[in-house]
Write an enzyme that holds these catalytic residues in place. Structure first.
Site, PDB file in Angstrom:
ATOM      1  N   MET A 171      -9.181   7.893   0.192  1.00 53.38           N
ATOM      2  CA  MET A 171     -10.009   8.265   1.353  1.00 53.38           C
ATOM      3  C   MET A 171     -10.606   9.646   1.147  1.00 53.38           C
ATOM      4  O   MET A 171      -9.921  10.554   0.670  1.00 53.38           O
ATOM      5  CB  MET A 171      -9.147   8.290   2.613  1.00 53.38           C
ATOM      6  CG  MET A 171      -8.409   6.994   2.857  1.00 53.38           C
ATOM      7  SD  MET A 171      -7.353   7.130   4.304  1.00 53.38           S
ATOM      8  CE  MET A 171      -6.593   5.504   4.305  1.00 53.38           C
ATOM      9  N   ASP A 173      -4.888   3.387  -1.743  1.00 50.28           N
ATOM     10  CA  ASP A 173      -5.932   3.702  -0.767  1.00 50.28           C
ATOM     11  C   ASP A 173      -6.476   5.106  -0.978  1.00 50.28           C
ATOM     12  O   ASP A 173      -5.772   6.084  -0.757  1.00 50.28           O
ATOM     13  CB  ASP A 173      -5.355   3.593   0.650  1.00 50.28           C
ATOM     14  CG  ASP A 173      -5.112   2.150   1.053  1.00 50.28           C
ATOM     15  OD1 ASP A 173      -6.075   1.359   1.005  1.00 50.28           O
ATOM     16  OD2 ASP A 173      -3.967   1.806   1.404  1.00 50.28           O
ATOM     17  N   HIS A 175      -8.515   0.745  -3.622  1.00 54.14           N
ATOM     18  CA  HIS A 175      -9.394   0.547  -2.467  1.00 54.14           C
ATOM     19  C   HIS A 175     -10.090   1.871  -2.171  1.00 54.14           C
ATOM     20  O   HIS A 175      -9.458   2.796  -1.661  1.00 54.14           O
ATOM     21  CB  HIS A 175      -8.529   0.071  -1.293  1.00 54.14           C
ATOM     22  CG  HIS A 175      -9.269  -0.150  -0.016  1.00 54.14           C
ATOM     23  ND1 HIS A 175      -8.640  -0.348   1.197  1.00 54.14           N
ATOM     24  CD2 HIS A 175     -10.604  -0.214   0.255  1.00 54.14           C
ATOM     25  CE1 HIS A 175      -9.538  -0.522   2.146  1.00 54.14           C
ATOM     26  NE2 HIS A 175     -10.742  -0.434   1.608  1.00 54.14           N
ATOM     27  N   HIS A 189      -1.321  -1.473  -4.196  1.00 58.19           N
ATOM     28  CA  HIS A 189      -2.578  -1.220  -3.487  1.00 58.19           C
ATOM     29  C   HIS A 189      -2.690   0.285  -3.247  1.00 58.19           C
ATOM     30  O   HIS A 189      -1.804   0.894  -2.641  1.00 58.19           O
ATOM     31  CB  HIS A 189      -2.598  -1.991  -2.160  1.00 58.19           C
ATOM     32  CG  HIS A 189      -3.870  -1.872  -1.391  1.00 58.19           C
ATOM     33  ND1 HIS A 189      -4.975  -2.656  -1.640  1.00 58.19           N
ATOM     34  CD2 HIS A 189      -4.227  -1.048  -0.375  1.00 58.19           C
ATOM     35  CE1 HIS A 189      -5.952  -2.329  -0.803  1.00 58.19           C
ATOM     36  NE2 HIS A 189      -5.525  -1.347  -0.019  1.00 58.19           N
ATOM     37  N   ASP A 215      -6.236  -6.539   4.891  1.00 62.45           N
ATOM     38  CA  ASP A 215      -5.752  -5.160   4.782  1.00 62.45           C
ATOM     39  C   ASP A 215      -5.669  -4.498   6.157  1.00 62.45           C
ATOM     40  O   ASP A 215      -6.694  -4.204   6.781  1.00 62.45           O
ATOM     41  CB  ASP A 215      -6.721  -4.390   3.867  1.00 62.45           C
ATOM     42  CG  ASP A 215      -6.176  -3.031   3.470  1.00 62.45           C
ATOM     43  OD1 ASP A 215      -5.078  -2.675   3.908  1.00 62.45           O
ATOM     44  OD2 ASP A 215      -6.880  -2.336   2.718  1.00 62.45           O
ATOM     45  N   GLY A 216      -4.441  -4.274   6.611  1.00 57.77           N
ATOM     46  CA  GLY A 216      -4.221  -3.534   7.853  1.00 57.77           C
ATOM     47  C   GLY A 216      -3.436  -4.312   8.881  1.00 57.77           C
ATOM     48  O   GLY A 216      -3.829  -5.410   9.276  1.00 57.77           O
ATOM     49  N   GLY A 217      -2.298  -3.763   9.284  1.00 59.04           N
ATOM     50  CA  GLY A 217      -1.535  -4.365  10.363  1.00 59.04           C
ATOM     51  C   GLY A 217      -0.843  -5.667  10.036  1.00 59.04           C
ATOM     52  O   GLY A 217      -0.495  -6.427  10.945  1.00 59.04           O
ATOM     53  N   SER A 245       0.843  -1.197   0.000  1.00 56.25           N
ATOM     54  CA  SER A 245       0.000   0.000   0.000  1.00 56.25           C
ATOM     55  C   SER A 245       0.879   1.248   0.000  1.00 56.25           C
ATOM     56  O   SER A 245       1.649   1.478   0.933  1.00 56.25           O
ATOM     57  CB  SER A 245      -0.897   0.016   1.235  1.00 56.25           C
ATOM     58  OG  SER A 245      -1.359   1.345   1.450  1.00 56.25           O
ATOM     59  N   MET A 286     -12.234   4.065  -0.103  1.00 53.81           N
ATOM     60  CA  MET A 286     -12.862   4.310   1.199  1.00 53.81           C
ATOM     61  C   MET A 286     -13.603   5.629   1.081  1.00 53.81           C
ATOM     62  O   MET A 286     -13.269   6.629   1.724  1.00 53.81           O
ATOM     63  CB  MET A 286     -11.776   4.345   2.289  1.00 53.81           C
ATOM     64  CG  MET A 286     -11.251   2.953   2.616  1.00 53.81           C
ATOM     65  SD  MET A 286      -9.670   2.998   3.460  1.00 53.81           S
ATOM     66  CE  MET A 286      -8.582   3.067   2.052  1.00 53.81           C
ATOM     67  N   MET A 290     -11.117  -6.038   6.170  1.00 53.32           N
ATOM     68  CA  MET A 290     -10.309  -5.041   6.881  1.00 53.32           C
ATOM     69  C   MET A 290      -9.908  -5.605   8.242  1.00 53.32           C
ATOM     70  O   MET A 290     -10.759  -6.014   9.032  1.00 53.32           O
ATOM     71  CB  MET A 290     -11.102  -3.751   7.077  1.00 53.32           C
ATOM     72  CG  MET A 290     -11.352  -2.935   5.804  1.00 53.32           C
ATOM     73  SD  MET A 290      -9.871  -2.408   4.933  1.00 53.32           S
ATOM     74  CE  MET A 290      -8.990  -1.505   6.204  1.00 53.32           C
ATOM     75  N   GLY A 323      -8.810   3.990   7.394  1.00 55.65           N
ATOM     76  CA  GLY A 323      -8.538   5.414   7.540  1.00 55.65           C
ATOM     77  C   GLY A 323      -7.068   5.750   7.738  1.00 55.65           C
ATOM     78  O   GLY A 323      -6.622   6.819   7.369  1.00 55.65           O
ATOM     79  N   PHE A 324      -6.337   4.805   8.310  1.00 56.30           N
ATOM     80  CA  PHE A 324      -4.935   5.090   8.625  1.00 56.30           C
ATOM     81  C   PHE A 324      -4.063   3.849   8.445  1.00 56.30           C
ATOM     82  O   PHE A 324      -4.516   2.746   8.702  1.00 56.30           O
ATOM     83  CB  PHE A 324      -4.805   5.588  10.075  1.00 56.30           C
ATOM     84  CG  PHE A 324      -5.633   6.811  10.341  1.00 56.30           C
ATOM     85  CD1 PHE A 324      -5.147   8.076  10.050  1.00 56.30           C
ATOM     86  CD2 PHE A 324      -6.939   6.684  10.849  1.00 56.30           C
ATOM     87  CE1 PHE A 324      -5.927   9.199  10.265  1.00 56.30           C
ATOM     88  CE2 PHE A 324      -7.724   7.804  11.069  1.00 56.30           C
ATOM     89  CZ  PHE A 324      -7.220   9.069  10.776  1.00 56.30           C
ATOM     90  N   GLY A 325      -2.829   4.100   8.058  1.00 58.63           N
ATOM     91  CA  GLY A 325      -1.842   3.030   8.031  1.00 58.63           C
ATOM     92  C   GLY A 325      -1.237   2.869   9.420  1.00 58.63           C
ATOM     93  O   GLY A 325      -1.502   3.674  10.320  1.00 58.63           O
ATOM     94  N   GLY A 326      -0.446   1.842   9.597  1.00 60.67           N
ATOM     95  CA  GLY A 326       0.323   1.679  10.822  1.00 60.67           C
ATOM     96  C   GLY A 326      -0.473   1.300  12.056  1.00 60.67           C
ATOM     97  O   GLY A 326       0.002   1.501  13.172  1.00 60.67           O
TER      98      GLY A 326
HETATM   99  C1  DX5 Z   1      -6.172   1.431   5.849  1.00 63.20           C
HETATM  100  C2  DX5 Z   1      -5.751   1.056   4.440  1.00 63.20           C
HETATM  101  C3  DX5 Z   1      -4.625   0.077   4.393  1.00 63.20           C
HETATM  102  C4  DX5 Z   1      -3.389   0.555   5.077  1.00 63.20           C
HETATM  103  C5  DX5 Z   1      -2.447  -0.567   5.330  1.00 63.20           C
HETATM  104  O1  DX5 Z   1      -7.302   2.205   5.807  1.00 63.20           O
HETATM  105  O2  DX5 Z   1      -6.821   0.481   3.742  1.00 63.20           O
HETATM  106  O3  DX5 Z   1      -4.361  -0.319   3.064  1.00 63.20           O
HETATM  107  O4  DX5 Z   1      -2.742   1.557   4.371  1.00 63.20           O
HETATM  108  O5  DX5 Z   1      -1.356  -0.062   6.011  1.00 63.20           O
HETATM  109  P1  DX5 Z   1      -0.593  -0.860   7.146  1.00 63.20           P
HETATM  110  O6  DX5 Z   1      -0.011  -2.069   6.472  1.00 63.20           O
HETATM  111  O7  DX5 Z   1       0.414   0.115   7.605  1.00 63.20           O
HETATM  112  O8  DX5 Z   1      -1.591  -1.229   8.200  1.00 63.20           O
HETATM  113 ZN    ZN Z   2      -6.416  -0.543   1.729  1.00 62.83          ZN
END
Ligand code: DX5
Ligand code: ZN
Length: 215
Positions: A36, A34, A65, A32, A174-176, A7, A67, A136, A141-144
């Protein structure tokens, strides 16, 4: 083998071209992307204009993706920008079947994403119409963010259903996702790993992608 979809949200946007080059040279399968809108999720990322620029750097498939609310207003624009797959959120689409038909009629693969609180059973009557389910594993909404462990149960339930119906639907997580939890995610029955932070904040991103590909 896992399909690995880094991503770009976690990339350094001041060095976007080099980040894309790194992904090109890596074993990453998809990009990927994202998107938003600050309404469906409490954050704003980027839109078709940025995706169009990224499109010039690679031939790898673009997994977009969305959102966003009312994704039907933008599906065509994302196609023009270079999207190969478009995923919409079930929570944002009161007429989901129509969204799916629209995405397919534009010649793209259609994905449906569900938030952590949304049960996989809700997909029952749409599963045969789609190509990808994005489960999900964090709140969008956020990475990390940290992986929500209950996702593993959802993967197992959904995979069982897909296999029972003999469908060709892929499960995307997707996520973490980290090098530590990726194996348990694949063992539970996932096909696609989205990875932001784990790849882009690593000292050897290509090495991390290669590790994930081995799963
Ligand atoms: C979250 C996104 C994810 C995110 C993944 O809303 O859809 O794609 O960027 O990032 P990490 O791998 O850092 O959780
Ligand atoms: Zn995503």
């Amino acid at each position: 083998m896992a399909i690995v979809a880094p991503s770009l949200l976690a990339a350094n946007f001041l060095r976007l071209e080099e980040e894309c080059k790194m992904l090109n040279e890596s074993e990453a399968d998809w990009f990927h992307l994202d998107v938003m809108d600050g309404r469906f999720v409490p954050n704003i990322s980027y839109g078709p204009m940025i995706i169009e620029f990224i499109r010039k750097t690679t031939r790898k498939p673009f997994d977009v993706h969305l959102m966003i609310l009312e994704p039907e207003k933008f599906a065509e624009e994302f196609k023009k920008a270079g999207a190969d797959h478009v995923t919409v959120h079930i929570e944002a689409c009161p007429n989901l079947h129509r969204n799916i038909q629209q995405i397919k009629s534009l010649g793209m693969l259609a994905g449906v994403a569900i938030n952590p609180h949304t049960p996989v059973q809700i997909l029952q009557d749409i599963l045969q119409d789609i190509d990808v389910v994005n489960l999900m594993s964090v709140n969008p909404g956020f990475g990390g963010q940290k992986f929500i462990p209950y996702t593993l149960t959802k993967i197992k339930t959904l995979r069982q259903r897909i296999d029972q119906l003999n469908l060709n639907v892929k499960i995307e997580i997707d996520g973490g996702v980290t090098l530590q939890n990726a194996k348990s995610i694949m063992d539970a029955g996932a096909h696609i790993l989205v990875v932001g932070t784990t790849v882009f904040k690593a000292s050897d991103p290509k090495g991390v992608i290669a590790e994930l590909k081995k799963l």
